[in-house]
Write an enzyme that holds these catalytic residues in place. Structure first.
Site, PDB file in Angstrom:
ATOM      1  N   ASP A   1      -2.023   6.667  -9.737  1.00 47.75           N
ATOM      2  CA  ASP A   1      -2.995   6.278  -8.612  1.00 47.75           C
ATOM      3  C   ASP A   1      -4.374   6.659  -9.151  1.00 47.75           C
ATOM      4  O   ASP A   1      -5.452   6.182  -8.609  1.00 47.75           O
ATOM      5  CB  ASP A   1      -2.908   6.886  -7.199  1.00 47.75           C
ATOM      6  CG  ASP A   1      -1.405   6.223  -6.662  1.00 47.75           C
ATOM      7  OD1 ASP A   1      -1.328   4.977  -7.019  1.00 47.75           O
ATOM      8  OD2 ASP A   1      -0.586   6.893  -5.912  1.00 47.75           O
TER       9      ASP A   1
ATOM     10  N   ASP B   1       1.462  -2.195  -7.415  1.00 45.99           N
ATOM     11  CA  ASP B   1       0.555  -1.871  -7.102  1.00 45.99           C
ATOM     12  C   ASP B   1      -0.173  -1.257  -8.460  1.00 45.99           C
ATOM     13  O   ASP B   1      -1.354  -1.055  -8.498  1.00 45.99           O
ATOM     14  CB  ASP B   1       0.684  -0.433  -6.149  1.00 45.99           C
ATOM     15  CG  ASP B   1       2.232  -0.787  -5.229  1.00 45.99           C
ATOM     16  OD1 ASP B   1       3.064  -1.384  -5.566  1.00 45.99           O
ATOM     17  OD2 ASP B   1       1.972  -0.232  -4.259  1.00 45.99           O
TER      18      ASP B   1
END
Ligand code: GLY
Length: 421
Positions: free
Chosen positions: A135, A195
């Site tokens: 992330d 993602d």
């Protein structure tokens, strides 16, 4: 975050028809009146958004806790208790709040937002060394990446390059993929989610900043391998794939945040639309452009897509909650995608994006001041199968909504310039 591409002929036609709409009873596709209505509403939407975020910043500042390394960021709002949901600097969305501040600075020109954006961005610095998940791309590029672009400075290059190095430490050469979740040397599993495509923009930009082609090589390999395994024949996206690092095959598919293994989780689908469009912009690999269109067509033409263009949280869960964040990400991605194709395709993608942004800006989704913790969009869904964040504001929904509106504004401005020449 960045976007490019030439304006299509249909856009030019649309603008021309809008400018002279009194002379025409109706407009051909795309629906020019919808575009001009949204354009007219932009100053008001940006003004209201700025008011919301001034209140949000004021509420979040005393909760931000800089002592003991505990840096917290506003992520959402707990309607039951009326409290802001503050999350750790390590939470995957911590870059979206500073990113929204950057977009508000772009939208309003108000230096108060620039200074707030710098403050909240620079608090994220320790993330450049975090190698426990993928992330950091989201976190550092939505914040520092926007800072670098908007301030036109190279003072953040070093931290972005360091983050790119950290992200690449999760790359597995044998698989050609970046590991999404889990420790980087875990042998039992190798999880990848769509993602992750969103983290690749950092790598593409870091290649340009550093002159090191290896970052872009990793990004492009990840996008190619993901394309091979992560999608069904109809363009619908799986959420979690677990790869066997020895055989290099997918050994398990998990529903992750989706309703089931065989349905498409809406936000994952939106990440794929946005991610492959961005990767086409960066690489000019035509397969990425094809993939972006396939993912977009799956969503837009889906029998379960609601009339207002804001998807249910899963394409296999019609009638359940909408996910405004999936709608915002998709709209922003489609606006860029529309610049890479021509004719009916371009018109289709732009018209859908305009419809979704118009819906999101309406009172159905856009909160009144003082409600929703002063986040902009209501009705986001984080992870419904885990019972987490259902029908709630989400910081990243606001970020991609503002980005989509700014992209739309830029296309209209460019079009006007072109017509004035
Ligand atoms: N992992 C990002 C998301 O929940 O969409």
């Amino acid at each position: 975050m960045r976007e490019g591409g030439e304006l299509s002929l249909s856009f030019a036609l649309c603008f021309y028809l809008t400018a002279f709409r009194l002379a025409f009873a109706t407009c051909a596709m795309p629906d020019c009146s919808k575009e001009s209505e949204l354009e007219k509403a932009l100053p008001c939407i940006f003004k209201k958004s700025a008011e919301h975020y001034r209140a949000l910043v004021a509420a979040a500042a005393p909760l931000a806790k800089d002592e003991d390394g505990k840096k917290l960021f506003p992520h959402g709002y707990k309607a039951v208790t009326g409290e802001l949901d503050m999350r750790s600097i390590l939470w995957w969305t911590s870059g979206h709040f500073p990113g929204s501040l950057w977009y508000l600075y772009e939208a309003t020109g108000d230096v108060e937002f620039r200074d707030l954006a710098i403050f909240w961005t620079e608090r994220l610095a320790p993330n450049s060394k975090v190698d426990t998940n993928h992330d950091v791309g989201f976190i550092m590029y939505c914040s520092y990446g926007n800072a670098r672009r908007i301030l036109k400075t190279d003072r953040y290059d070093a931290i972005l390059i360091e983050t790119a190095d950290t992200l690449c430490s999760r790359y597995n050469e044998g698989l050609g993929l970046i590991r999404s979740w889990g420790k980087r040397d875990e042998t039992k599993n190798f999880f990848v989610i769509p993602d992750n495509l969103m983290n690749l923009e950092l790598l593409e930009e870091a290649s340009k900043m550093s002159g090191k082609p290896s970052f872009a090589k990793v990004a492009r390999s990840h996008a190619v391998v993901t394309m091979k395994h992560h999608f069904r024949a109809d363009g619908g996206c799986y959420h979690v794939l677990d790869y066997d690092q020895v055989t290099k095959r997918v050994k398990a598919v998990q529903r992750g945040q989706g309703a089931s293994v065989e349905t498409a989780w809406s936000r994952g689908q939106s990440w794929a639309i946005y991610g492959y469009t961005m990767m086409y912009r960066e690489s000019k690999n035509p397969l990425f452009l094809q993939m972006a269109q396939k993912c977009a067509d799956f969503a837009i033409d889906n029998p379960n897509m609601p009339e207002d263009g804001v998807p249910f949280w899963d394409y296999g869960a019609p009638g359940e909650e909408r996910d405004s964040s999936a709608g915002a990400i998709m709209a922003s991605g489609l606006l860029e995608l529309s610049t890479f194709v021509v004719g009916e395709k371009a018109a289709k993608y732009r018209a859908f994006a305009v419809k979704a942004l118009t819906s999101l800006a309406s009172t159905d989704y856009f909160a009144a001041q003082g409600e929703n913790g002063d986040f902009l969009l209501k009705h986001g869904v984080g992870a419904k199968p885990a019972g987490s964040e259902v029908d709630t504001p989400l910081d990243y929904g606001d970020y991609y909504f503002l980005e989509g509106l700014l992209r739309f504004k830029r296309y209209r401005d460019k079009q006007r310039e072109k017509n004035e020449k």
